[in-house]
Design a protein around this motif. Sequence first.
Motif, PDB file in Angstrom:
ATOM      1  N   LEU A   8       0.817  -1.213   0.000  1.00 24.95           N
ATOM      2  CA  LEU A   8       0.000   0.000   0.000  1.00 24.95           C
ATOM      3  C   LEU A   8       0.853   1.268   0.000  1.00 24.95           C
ATOM      4  O   LEU A   8       0.377   2.333  -0.384  1.00 24.95           O
ATOM      5  N   ALA A   9       2.104   1.147   0.416  1.00 28.11           N
ATOM      6  CA  ALA A   9       2.988   2.320   0.464  1.00 28.11           C
ATOM      7  C   ALA A   9       3.563   2.675  -0.912  1.00 28.11           C
ATOM      8  O   ALA A   9       4.031   3.800  -1.111  1.00 28.11           O
ATOM      9  N   LEU A  10       3.518   1.746  -1.862  1.00 24.20           N
ATOM     10  CA  LEU A  10       4.185   1.984  -3.146  1.00 24.20           C
ATOM     11  C   LEU A  10       3.539   3.109  -3.952  1.00 24.20           C
ATOM     12  O   LEU A  10       4.246   3.912  -4.564  1.00 24.20           O
ATOM     13  N   SER A  11       2.221   3.196  -3.943  1.00 18.27           N
ATOM     14  CA  SER A  11       1.571   4.292  -4.675  1.00 18.27           C
ATOM     15  C   SER A  11       1.881   5.654  -4.053  1.00 18.27           C
ATOM     16  O   SER A  11       2.245   6.585  -4.776  1.00 18.27           O
ATOM     17  N   PRO A  12       1.769   5.814  -2.710  1.00 20.17           N
ATOM     18  CA  PRO A  12       2.175   7.102  -2.126  1.00 20.17           C
ATOM     19  C   PRO A  12       3.638   7.456  -2.406  1.00 20.17           C
ATOM     20  O   PRO A  12       3.957   8.627  -2.614  1.00 20.17           O
ATOM     21  N   TRP A  55       8.935   8.589  -8.259  1.00 22.42           N
ATOM     22  CA  TRP A  55       9.637   7.361  -8.650  1.00 22.42           C
ATOM     23  C   TRP A  55       8.611   6.338  -9.136  1.00 22.42           C
ATOM     24  O   TRP A  55       8.088   5.549  -8.370  1.00 22.42           O
ATOM     25  N   GLY A  56       8.318   6.382 -10.434  1.00 21.61           N
ATOM     26  CA  GLY A  56       7.291   5.531 -11.018  1.00 21.61           C
ATOM     27  C   GLY A  56       7.612   4.052 -10.995  1.00 21.61           C
ATOM     28  O   GLY A  56       6.714   3.211 -11.020  1.00 21.61           O
ATOM     29  N   LYS A  57       8.905   3.719 -10.926  1.00 23.74           N
ATOM     30  CA  LYS A  57       9.300   2.306 -10.964  1.00 23.74           C
ATOM     31  C   LYS A  57       8.878   1.549  -9.708  1.00 23.74           C
ATOM     32  O   LYS A  57       8.830   0.327  -9.705  1.00 23.74           O
ATOM     33  N   ALA A  58       8.572   2.280  -8.630  1.00 27.91           N
ATOM     34  CA  ALA A  58       8.172   1.625  -7.376  1.00 27.91           C
ATOM     35  C   ALA A  58       6.950   0.744  -7.580  1.00 27.91           C
ATOM     36  O   ALA A  58       6.810  -0.307  -6.946  1.00 27.91           O
ATOM     37  N   ILE A  59       6.079   1.154  -8.493  1.00 23.19           N
ATOM     38  CA  ILE A  59       4.810   0.456  -8.688  1.00 23.19           C
ATOM     39  C   ILE A  59       4.998  -0.925  -9.305  1.00 23.19           C
ATOM     40  O   ILE A  59       4.120  -1.784  -9.217  1.00 23.19           O
ATOM     41  N   ARG A  60       6.163  -1.164  -9.911  1.00 19.14           N
ATOM     42  CA  ARG A  60       6.437  -2.468 -10.537  1.00 19.14           C
ATOM     43  C   ARG A  60       6.382  -3.621  -9.546  1.00 19.14           C
ATOM     44  O   ARG A  60       6.161  -4.766  -9.926  1.00 19.14           O
ATOM     45  N   TYR A  61       6.630  -3.322  -8.290  1.00 21.26           N
ATOM     46  CA  TYR A  61       6.730  -4.376  -7.277  1.00 21.26           C
ATOM     47  C   TYR A  61       5.433  -4.590  -6.512  1.00 21.26           C
ATOM     48  O   TYR A  61       5.367  -5.430  -5.630  1.00 21.26           O
ATOM     49  N   ARG A  62       4.394  -3.828  -6.873  1.00 19.82           N
ATOM     50  CA  ARG A  62       3.149  -3.869  -6.105  1.00 19.82           C
ATOM     51  C   ARG A  62       2.477  -5.240  -6.159  1.00 19.82           C
ATOM     52  O   ARG A  62       2.098  -5.797  -5.132  1.00 19.82           O
ATOM     53  N   ARG A  63       2.333  -5.799  -7.357  1.00 18.89           N
ATOM     54  CA  ARG A  63       1.658  -7.094  -7.481  1.00 18.89           C
ATOM     55  C   ARG A  63       2.443  -8.194  -6.774  1.00 18.89           C
ATOM     56  O   ARG A  63       1.884  -9.025  -6.059  1.00 18.89           O
ATOM     57  N   SER A  90      -3.210   4.404   8.572  1.00 18.00           N
ATOM     58  CA  SER A  90      -3.937   5.679   8.518  1.00 18.00           C
ATOM     59  C   SER A  90      -3.163   6.711   7.705  1.00 18.00           C
ATOM     60  O   SER A  90      -3.752   7.461   6.918  1.00 18.00           O
ATOM     61  N   ALA A  91      -1.842   6.749   7.886  1.00 16.24           N
ATOM     62  CA  ALA A  91      -1.013   7.691   7.137  1.00 16.24           C
ATOM     63  C   ALA A  91      -1.059   7.377   5.644  1.00 16.24           C
ATOM     64  O   ALA A  91      -1.180   8.281   4.805  1.00 16.24           O
ATOM     65  N   LEU A  92      -0.977   6.089   5.302  1.00 11.40           N
ATOM     66  CA  LEU A  92      -0.999   5.694   3.879  1.00 11.40           C
ATOM     67  C   LEU A  92      -2.343   6.034   3.237  1.00 11.40           C
ATOM     68  O   LEU A  92      -2.395   6.523   2.102  1.00 11.40           O
ATOM     69  N   LEU A  93      -3.425   5.789   3.961  1.00 12.42           N
ATOM     70  CA  LEU A  93      -4.749   6.131   3.431  1.00 12.42           C
ATOM     71  C   LEU A  93      -4.939   7.644   3.393  1.00 12.42           C
ATOM     72  O   LEU A  93      -5.579   8.169   2.474  1.00 12.42           O
ATOM     73  N   GLY A  94      -4.352   8.341   4.369  1.00 14.87           N
ATOM     74  CA  GLY A  94      -4.438   9.800   4.390  1.00 14.87           C
ATOM     75  C   GLY A  94      -3.740  10.438   3.204  1.00 14.87           C
ATOM     76  O   GLY A  94      -4.246  11.406   2.617  1.00 14.87           O
ATOM     77  N   VAL A  95      -2.587   9.897   2.832  1.00 14.81           N
ATOM     78  CA  VAL A  95      -1.868  10.405   1.650  1.00 14.81           C
ATOM     79  C   VAL A  95      -2.721  10.222   0.413  1.00 14.81           C
ATOM     80  O   VAL A  95      -2.831  11.129  -0.420  1.00 14.81           O
ATOM     81  N   ARG A  96      -3.362   9.078   0.289  1.00 14.42           N
ATOM     82  CA  ARG A  96      -4.224   8.835  -0.875  1.00 14.42           C
ATOM     83  C   ARG A  96      -5.390   9.823  -0.911  1.00 14.42           C
ATOM     84  O   ARG A  96      -5.731  10.358  -1.958  1.00 14.42           O
ATOM     85  N   PHE A  97      -6.018  10.028   0.252  1.00 11.38           N
ATOM     86  CA  PHE A  97      -7.140  10.958   0.325  1.00 11.38           C
ATOM     87  C   PHE A  97      -6.689  12.363  -0.074  1.00 11.38           C
ATOM     88  O   PHE A  97      -7.345  13.035  -0.875  1.00 11.38           O
ATOM     89  N   TRP A  98      -5.571  12.798   0.479  1.00 15.94           N
ATOM     90  CA  TRP A  98      -5.046  14.135   0.167  1.00 15.94           C
ATOM     91  C   TRP A  98      -4.735  14.250  -1.317  1.00 15.94           C
ATOM     92  O   TRP A  98      -5.079  15.251  -1.960  1.00 15.94           O
TER      93      TRP A  98
END
Length: 195
Positions: A52-56, A63-71, A176-184
């Motif tokens: 969940l931290a990779l998108s924030p 750093w777009g490459k971070a998302i490669r490791y999400r799955r 909460s912080a990770l979801l807060g970043v997404r909300f913001w």
Amino acid sequence: MFWSKLLVHILSLTPLGLLVWGTVTNDLGPDPQETLLNTTGIWALRLLLITLALSPIRYLSGWGKAIRYRRMLGLYAAFYLLLHLITFLWFFLGWDLSQLFDEIIERPYITVGMGAFVIMLFLSITSTKAMQKRLGKRWKALHKWVYVAGVLAVVHFIWQSKLDLNQPLLYAFILSALLGVRFWWFFIRKPVQNA
């Protein structure tokens, strides 16, 4: 990219390797079953939070490459969650599925834990590129359920912790912080940018 993915695989499998080694050397402490249950559960939660931290990280750092490791990390989170459930079924319930259903009904922390497991199982099954193509736009909406799984996993951890709530509350804060970043990002920053 090959080497970075290999490193992620090695790091993700290290907790399992340490558990196997501890089992072989009889070095899992006075209650090995409890150690197996707790370790698999905590690593399922940690890997889910890292996923969940990779998108924030991408939003905030660019750093777009971070998302490669999400799955990959999400599948490892589901894998450790499966090991957590197997440990519970094997050592604590003796594979008695009727007792499992009783536990799900009678113990709220097991109810929410099973909810997280069912969501993660379903997301794992639908995580392939073929399923992504088949589901189209619905795939993204479906995989937003990972946030619900995260909340359920943290609630499960808090409710099953009887005395020491420091670690569960730390994970609740991180989620909460990770979801807060997404909300913001999506509801405050983006509308302002597009205004």
